[in-house]
Design a protein around this motif. Sequence first.
Motif, PDB file in Angstrom:
ATOM      1  N   GLN A  47      33.807  41.058  43.117  1.00 56.31           N
ATOM      2  CA  GLN A  47      34.887  40.884  44.089  1.00 56.31           C
ATOM      3  C   GLN A  47      35.527  39.497  44.030  1.00 56.31           C
ATOM      4  N   PHE A  48      34.836  38.539  43.398  1.00 54.94           N
ATOM      5  CA  PHE A  48      35.409  37.193  43.310  1.00 54.94           C
ATOM      6  C   PHE A  48      35.815  36.831  41.883  1.00 54.94           C
ATOM      7  N   SER A  49      35.784  37.804  40.963  1.00 53.89           N
ATOM      8  CA  SER A  49      36.082  37.490  39.566  1.00 53.89           C
ATOM      9  C   SER A  49      37.554  37.164  39.365  1.00 53.89           C
ATOM     10  N   THR A  50      38.425  37.877  40.060  1.00 56.41           N
ATOM     11  CA  THR A  50      39.873  37.608  39.996  1.00 56.41           C
ATOM     12  C   THR A  50      40.478  37.879  41.366  1.00 56.41           C
ATOM     13  N   ARG A  51      41.697  37.462  41.524  1.00 63.80           N
ATOM     14  CA  ARG A  51      42.386  37.725  42.796  1.00 63.80           C
ATOM     15  C   ARG A  51      42.591  39.217  43.009  1.00 63.80           C
ATOM     16  N   ILE A  52      42.866  39.909  41.911  1.00 62.89           N
ATOM     17  CA  ILE A  52      43.086  41.351  42.019  1.00 62.89           C
ATOM     18  C   ILE A  52      41.812  42.037  42.485  1.00 62.89           C
ATOM     19  N   SER A  53      40.678  41.654  41.886  1.00 68.53           N
ATOM     20  CA  SER A  53      39.398  42.242  42.296  1.00 68.53           C
ATOM     21  C   SER A  53      39.092  41.917  43.745  1.00 68.53           C
ATOM     22  N   PHE A  54      39.446  40.706  44.157  1.00 67.80           N
ATOM     23  CA  PHE A  54      39.201  40.306  45.540  1.00 67.80           C
ATOM     24  C   PHE A  54      40.013  41.169  46.502  1.00 67.80           C
ATOM     25  N   GLN A  55      41.298  41.334  46.197  1.00 70.06           N
ATOM     26  CA  GLN A  55      42.143  42.154  47.076  1.00 70.06           C
ATOM     27  C   GLN A  55      41.617  43.580  47.157  1.00 70.06           C
ATOM     28  N   TYR A  56      41.229  44.107  46.008  1.00 69.67           N
ATOM     29  CA  TYR A  56      40.691  45.468  45.988  1.00 69.67           C
ATOM     30  C   TYR A  56      39.440  45.559  46.865  1.00 69.67           C
ATOM     31  N   SER A  57      38.547  44.585  46.745  1.00 65.94           N
ATOM     32  CA  SER A  57      37.290  44.616  47.497  1.00 65.94           C
ATOM     33  C   SER A  57      37.532  44.517  48.994  1.00 65.94           C
ATOM     34  N   VAL A  58      38.467  43.663  49.396  1.00 65.77           N
ATOM     35  CA  VAL A  58      38.772  43.507  50.825  1.00 65.77           C
ATOM     36  C   VAL A  58      39.332  44.805  51.390  1.00 65.77           C
ATOM     37  N   LEU A  59      40.295  45.401  50.660  1.00 70.54           N
ATOM     38  CA  LEU A  59      40.910  46.633  51.158  1.00 70.54           C
ATOM     39  C   LEU A  59      39.920  47.792  51.168  1.00 70.54           C
ATOM     40  N   LEU A  60      39.049  47.854  50.168  1.00 70.50           N
ATOM     41  CA  LEU A  60      38.042  48.905  50.137  1.00 70.50           C
ATOM     42  C   LEU A  60      37.059  48.731  51.289  1.00 70.50           C
ATOM     43  N   ASP A  61      36.700  47.498  51.583  1.00 67.42           N
ATOM     44  CA  ASP A  61      35.802  47.226  52.705  1.00 67.42           C
ATOM     45  C   ASP A  61      36.455  47.641  54.021  1.00 67.42           C
ATOM     46  N   HIS A 100      55.886  36.096  41.224  1.00 59.31           N
ATOM     47  CA  HIS A 100      54.909  36.640  42.172  1.00 59.31           C
ATOM     48  C   HIS A 100      54.958  38.153  42.144  1.00 59.31           C
ATOM     49  N   TRP A 101      53.800  38.770  42.297  1.00 55.31           N
ATOM     50  CA  TRP A 101      53.755  40.232  42.386  1.00 55.31           C
ATOM     51  C   TRP A 101      52.487  40.659  43.110  1.00 55.31           C
ATOM     52  N   ALA A 102      52.561  41.823  43.689  1.00 56.40           N
ATOM     53  CA  ALA A 102      51.420  42.382  44.416  1.00 56.40           C
ATOM     54  C   ALA A 102      51.066  43.726  43.801  1.00 56.40           C
ATOM     55  N   SER A 103      49.776  44.003  43.727  1.00 56.98           N
ATOM     56  CA  SER A 103      49.345  45.274  43.139  1.00 56.98           C
ATOM     57  C   SER A 103      49.670  46.447  44.041  1.00 56.98           C
ATOM     58  N   LEU A 104      49.678  46.215  45.353  1.00 59.64           N
ATOM     59  CA  LEU A 104      49.865  47.325  46.291  1.00 59.64           C
ATOM     60  C   LEU A 104      50.705  46.865  47.468  1.00 59.64           C
ATOM     61  N   ALA A 140      41.140  56.630  45.979  1.00 53.95           N
ATOM     62  CA  ALA A 140      41.580  56.850  44.593  1.00 53.95           C
ATOM     63  C   ALA A 140      42.865  56.085  44.310  1.00 53.95           C
ATOM     64  N   SER A 141      43.788  56.069  45.276  1.00 54.92           N
ATOM     65  CA  SER A 141      45.044  55.342  45.071  1.00 54.92           C
ATOM     66  C   SER A 141      44.795  53.843  44.998  1.00 54.92           C
ATOM     67  N   LEU A 142      43.807  53.391  45.742  1.00 51.69           N
ATOM     68  CA  LEU A 142      43.449  51.974  45.697  1.00 51.69           C
ATOM     69  C   LEU A 142      42.943  51.610  44.302  1.00 51.69           C
ATOM     70  N   LYS A 143      42.103  52.465  43.769  1.00 54.16           N
ATOM     71  CA  LYS A 143      41.587  52.225  42.421  1.00 54.16           C
ATOM     72  C   LYS A 143      42.706  52.253  41.391  1.00 54.16           C
ATOM     73  N   GLU A 144      43.636  53.181  41.562  1.00 51.70           N
ATOM     74  CA  GLU A 144      44.747  53.279  40.619  1.00 51.70           C
ATOM     75  C   GLU A 144      45.630  52.038  40.687  1.00 51.70           C
ATOM     76  N   SER A 145      45.916  51.597  41.904  1.00 48.84           N
ATOM     77  CA  SER A 145      46.812  50.455  42.063  1.00 48.84           C
ATOM     78  C   SER A 145      46.214  49.182  41.484  1.00 48.84           C
ATOM     79  N   PHE A 146      44.910  49.034  41.662  1.00 49.78           N
ATOM     80  CA  PHE A 146      44.252  47.817  41.164  1.00 49.78           C
ATOM     81  C   PHE A 146      43.570  48.040  39.821  1.00 49.78           C
ATOM     82  N   ASN A 147      43.804  49.227  39.247  1.00 51.96           N
ATOM     83  CA  ASN A 147      43.291  49.534  37.909  1.00 51.96           C
ATOM     84  C   ASN A 147      41.783  49.316  37.838  1.00 51.96           C
ATOM     85  N   THR A 148      41.085  49.887  38.823  1.00 52.99           N
ATOM     86  CA  THR A 148      39.634  49.756  38.889  1.00 52.99           C
ATOM     87  C   THR A 148      39.015  51.108  38.628  1.00 52.99           C
ATOM     88  N   ASN A 149      38.080  51.144  37.698  1.00 52.70           N
ATOM     89  CA  ASN A 149      37.428  52.420  37.364  1.00 52.70           C
ATOM     90  C   ASN A 149      36.308  52.706  38.346  1.00 52.70           C
TER      91      ASN A 149
END
Length: 1766
Positions: A1464-1478, A1649-1653, A1757-1766
């Motif tokens: 969750q702290f490896s990149t900003r994208i991973s962090f955003q994904y982890s926060v939203l999933l939580d 600047h860009w946002a994944s979601l 599933a949409s969260l995973k797709e947006s942040f390209n997380t398997n």
Amino acid sequence: MEDSGDEDFFDASDDFLESNCQEGNCPTAPPSDCVPPPEVTVLRAGCETVSLGLAPTASSDNYRLNIDYSCDTQRGSVIMADSTTVDIEGLHPGTVYTFYITRRAENGKQSEAASVSVYTEPLPPGTITVTQLSSESVSLRWDTPAGEVEGYVATCSCAEYRVQQFTTANSLTFRSLRPGVCYTLQVSAQLKNGRRSKPAVTSARTKTDMENLLEVMDLEQYYPAKLSLSKILQIGERTITDETVTCISDLPWYFLKKLMMVNVTGRSVKCTPACESHCEAPSGNTKLDLKNLVDASTSGDTLNPLDIITALFLCSDGFVQQEMALKMSMCQFSVPLLLPNCDSKQCTLMLWAMRDIVKKYRPQSHSESKSFVEERIVLSELPLISFVRLGECSLSKSEILNKLLSNSQQYHDTFVHHDMECGDSPRRISDGLTEITWYLPCGNKNIDIFNEAVAVANLRGNIAEFETQYSFLCQTSAAVFVFFDDLKSGCKLLTNQRQKAQIFLVGNHQSREFSMDDLEKVATELGLTNSNIVLKTKRMNDADFVRNLRETVKDVVENSMNKRMQIEQMAVIAHELGILVDEDSPECQMAKTNADGITAGIQDTLKYKLHQLPRQGKIWKELTCLEKEEFRLRKVGSESVENYKSDLQVQRKNLRDKQNSYEMSSGITCFINAISSPGIERCYFLKWMRMNLDNLSREKLSGLREQYKKKSKSSENKEEIKDIDRQLSNSSLGTEHFFREMGQTYEASLSLPEKDPARQQLKHLPKLCAELLLDGFPLELVDGDASNIPLRWVSDVLSELNHLVSPQNKILVVTVLGVQSTGKSTLLNTMFGVQFAVSSGRCTRGAFMLLIRISEDVKKELNCDFMVIIDTEGLKSPELAQLDDSHEHDNELATLVVGLSDITIINIAMENSTEMKDILQIVVHAFLRMKEVGKKPKCQFVHQNVSDVSAHEKNLRDRKLLLEQLNEMTQAAAKMEKKEENKSFTDVMEYNPETGNWYIPGLWNGVPPMAPVSAGYSEAVFELKKNIVQVLGHCGSSANNISGFTEWMSSLWNAVKHENFIFSFRNSLVADAYMSLCTEYNKWEWDFKKAMYTWVTKAETTISNFGTAAGKSEMSNIKELLAQLKSEACAVVTGWETKLLDNLTQYFKQTEGHVFLVEGYKQEFANSVKMLRRDIENNVHYQLTATAQIKQGMTEVDRIKKKHTDELEVRVCDLIEECRKTKVEMTDRELDTEFDRMWNETVKELSTSRTNIDNIYNSVEHYLRVNLQCKGSHANELLRQKNLKNCGTLEFKYTAEGLINRFKNKIKVMLNFQDHTMAVQKMADSIIAACTQFVSEKVEMKGNYHDTYIQEILHMIDARLQCNKDLIADIDFEVSLKQHICGFAAGAFQKMHEDFIQVNDPYRCLNQNKEKFRADFKDVFLKQDQCQKKAEEFTNQCLKPAVEDFVYRSLGPDIIGEMLTLQQFSTRISFQYSVLLDLLNKNNFDKYLSYVSSYELYVKKWILDEIFTHFSNERMFDLEEKHLHSCVNSINNAIIKAKKQEGSDLKTFVDDVCKELGDKLVISQHALGAFMILNNANPGEFAPALTASVDDMSTLVRQKFQRTDIQTKLLKLHVKPQNELFTKVIGCGKQCPFCAAPCDAGGNAHTEHWASLHRSNGLGCYRFIDSQKLVTDICSSLVVTERRFRCLETNFEFHPYKSYKEIFPNWKIPPDGSLEASDYWKYVMATYNKKFAKAYGAKPANIPLSWGLITRKQAEASLKESFNTN
């Protein structure tokens, strides 16, 4: 003894004894009358054992036997009990032994000796191995047996043959054997003594002539197993090199390579020995040697081309045979009609092999109408004219046939003849081969030899030897021409045949064997007339003879209307004659039955497609339109965007439901069942289907063309012409339509519940199609009718393909683009030997892909396992030209195929410059798009129909013109795509006009249909192929795997569906590559920071220890030390900057991981490195300066403390001396009284020198004024208006000043835009919170204030204001904000300063140590041992605080480092994904509201919670233990080292320990000074006590750490992990200007600047003005609509969302990558709609229907797709 020669020498018969046993002189022994002598017989003699038989005695006495034996090389004896048999072992093979046997009684008497001589059996030779086998010889090798072998006798025999040879070697070759015969092979060893062993036996069958030839050609592995098409088509070293054929085994592969590329030189195959190229050229040999000229044979081994062709057809499966026949026909080579097998003496009718040959021609009857005939050749009813030979013939039949079929302008060797290259080589297996070719007229009387089409057959060999073939030709031909010289032996043969054909005799009157009488006799018996006899007379040359023969044939053709036969019908006659038919295999027949079952019922193509294939056509086109509209939203109007999208989704679902409502048609059911059959059968089925459907389409199209011609003559038939034109477009029916129906059926089934039986039944379809793709069948990528990709279907097929071939799944992609009907498919077919559809009426529609294997020898070079070939429909298609969106269609297709390809072939026909310009515009557009999304395809421009050998030179000007046009098109495309920095084509891609252009001659060498493919065309295409492979091999990037290709295809097509491709493109491969880059960069960044944390900690320790016993610096003052450390810091950060930039460079050099896709970010990350270096350097300088200032501030305090302590020590010492002088023993009370008196007097004298308290407000105000002095006089005026002490006491509130501002503010609220005041207030709150945290952290350290603190705060404020400069805030706001922050900071710092002064007040410090002084005074006075006590004091007062301080200094970076290892702290994208999933998992509205409203605060708390969670167990203790253990080890080592200094006193000992620890620990000088007072401990005894005390200390510290909670520990850390982690993951802190989604871009210097979601604007408090309902629109949807927005940045003027870049140029808001991408926030909005409305004081939004159907699982599933997380 002489050898009897009897091989049964070892039996035990009397004869044996007589001939082989001799009595000799026995050893002397006393005679005995009572011991009977033994009677000996030989029972058996083996190789190493002899068995002797002894007659039993009549005596009852017990005897023993004494046996002595010997030979020339061995002696031995055996003593045993008397027995009737004796076995002697261990003997030598093939040796004569003499045995002496005596009986011995118990009394010692013995009998006379009996003797016998025996030969042991020789060993046979070891295993016989057949080392070489041919049709006429067998070579043997065997192992040498033991014994003295003289030689070997070898025998080779069969039923009618026996030969024996003697040899002394252990190998032998039998020659002059018969082919195909099984021989028994025996080898016996013959010893020097004449004995011969038993034979070793084996057997071997000589190879047949055919097997022998196949072995020579290296084809034996393919017979009877067959050569497959995939093997032939695979790209290997042979197929991409021009190497000369140096051995016979290369000949068939050379022929196949040439043939697959339709090269007419393919039959001119000849070996050139490697040495030949090094021989002297003839011109170099000046010596005259006529004999050598005459005797010299042609160099190199040769094979007759017919043998090569026959061998290849015999070794190939039906599909290779079909491909070979087709290519041979294109080369105008004759093709096999009857294929002989010289082993089985059978021949095969090659009906299937010729099935795929389609010919177009124009007979004279069609010349006026200009129509033509196009049909499959095996179905054409044509007269067959056969040519055969009887006996030997002086005329070359084949050469004459070539002349017969060629006109004077266009000669071609259709048939191989004697005078061709290698044509004179003896035929080995091709006698009996019957070839066929066709003469097809073009409709021009001046060119055509025959007015009608005619088939011509040619039988190789003497018809007397091939009667079956001759009989076949007689029954299928209109005429048979028999070439002869001598008719004596052939009369019976000619007259006995059942002849349906006319017989023509063709003879050479000039031949010696020619007999007019024999000719007359045969002609009479056959009833022939002069017209049936063609003779070459003495006065007739070849041309005259051929002309006569041609006239005769012409007459036959014109009079053969009733003697025409389809080749297909010949199968009946073949069966009658016992000739095999290649189509008779069960698989082929079953496949034919299945295919006919489907196609037989097709009467009307349109109706069939409507009823049997209902899921495509109109429904699929409607779905396509809906899909594009969902992305483009062109018709949304004033309706809510999300409601409109929801309606579209409902329509799409209804169409899918309609597709699912159809029952599976009988046609598609049969089709699926047929392709589910075993491999070879389904391949036959698909071939049958394709041929049947082509036949149907051809018939239909032929009729429609005729109607079109008739109607087009009159202008009144416009509607009818339009209808016919539509029918022409829709009448095509091919296998792709059935696969398309399969795909639509499958895609529709996916809308059903997962467990639905209908869906389950179709799950296997993608795998079926993947297997077919692997078998070499094309897959339709783009549906040419609907101009769409069935993404899910194609993706699942490719996914199954990936599973089938993994891990060998790397691919390279070659595509072709060009105008329709410019030979794109033909180019690919010629280049790769494949078979894309090229017949008229079957122009490619859409795009098809084929898979070609890469052989092992070039896999390493290309770094891939397969090459994907993509053929596309022509651009500028006439069928689409009338449509409004035809240009858009072409752009879409070009973008897709260019994006998919690694190299794109741009096919340009030179005839039409206008079309060339159009296609260049389309292609350049596609290349520009690829460049902008990170793909870097290569391209090759192919100019067709350029035949001049000097074309490359002559077209230099054209190439310059082309480049100018490319540059012009680039500028136009760049303007359209809003990427105007691209000025030239070379800005878009690497392009060299000299190497990027290829000139290809015309396809045909002459006038079709009798023209062969031009050798120049084939050779030019081959050179292009070699270049393409070379370019791919050197491109430097890794090949995609199949799954990557699938992802890329999906992303490309989704982006293509948008109008603005570049800003719409999203791809998981790019996302993966970007994520990997960010991950690596974050690792490098942390390595840099961690190293600097360590360095700074050490540097701060050095500063803190400066001027003390622990200090190691040689500098004279602290300023010099600070300057030195700053210089060192600059060198260190420079080194790290260089290292990170090198890492970045190396990262982009790698070929794996699709790094090339993110090369556009390289400079951004390089800038981030430089920015990082700058920030770290500034921070390090700040920390060093702050530490130095603290050290300077403490110097005066420490000086006063030391002075007081020294004075007290002197007074105490004086008191001790005074008390000791009394020489009276004093009690404790008396000692206390004296000490109190002395203490009070001394303190009273010292108390006057106390530390002054500074006014921090004045210092802070000074630096505030300095900070604002550049802001002008108004800022200074504002500063004077307020007293700093009165600032910061109340909550900061920003209000718009002035009537105009207030009016504007009201307007903003009315217009429902984010209140500017609110935005500024939010920014101010964020800055205040950051500064408050900074102040709190400094206060918690309980140190003294220094000016760097306020300087850092002002720097923080300036940095935050600079980042938010887009929020227009005047100088009043800045001044008031800084006054507010500096006010509360100054108050906090003032109190911190006062507390520090109080804690460090010398008077207070003295009183704190009073009891310690008292205890030391008593100890010294009473002379008590202080070692243990002082050791504990030194440990607890000096070492323990320093150790704890070191641990807390070190823990921060360790905690950060470990947290960064978490995903969750490896990149900003991973962090955003982890926060939203939580958030999703916790399902708590208040948390969502906090996240949306107070993003930074929520994130900070979330990070802190993660730290608490991660370190809630033993992990924190492990880190503490590591550093504690390190400190204890350092202390113990320092004690040991100090002990080694002999003669030192306690002060020196302690100073040495402190100095050794000076790099690590900061020991309090005040505590150390107090410890040294009145210390009389013995150094020798102090050291062990100190060691023990340190151990106790470590236990106590460890227990203290275990008792302290994690929150308390975090407060004590010098480096706060939560702050560092927040800085890392928050990034630039920018949020979407529309929905406030945080920026996810990596690095600190990103320019975009860009946002994944993105999320619904209603979550950001947006509402409709009239209804006050929350807005559901999402900005990632709005940016593709015609909607408009207005805000502060637009001066509240309306601006199109599509052009948002004009207002927010630094933001990239791409449309959603898929229709489900925003499902996460849609789910949140739908779930908490009412709660958000209540929280915002608005009304609930009108939630679109489809939003309410989104489940939590879909949201995830949409969260995973947006942040390209398997």
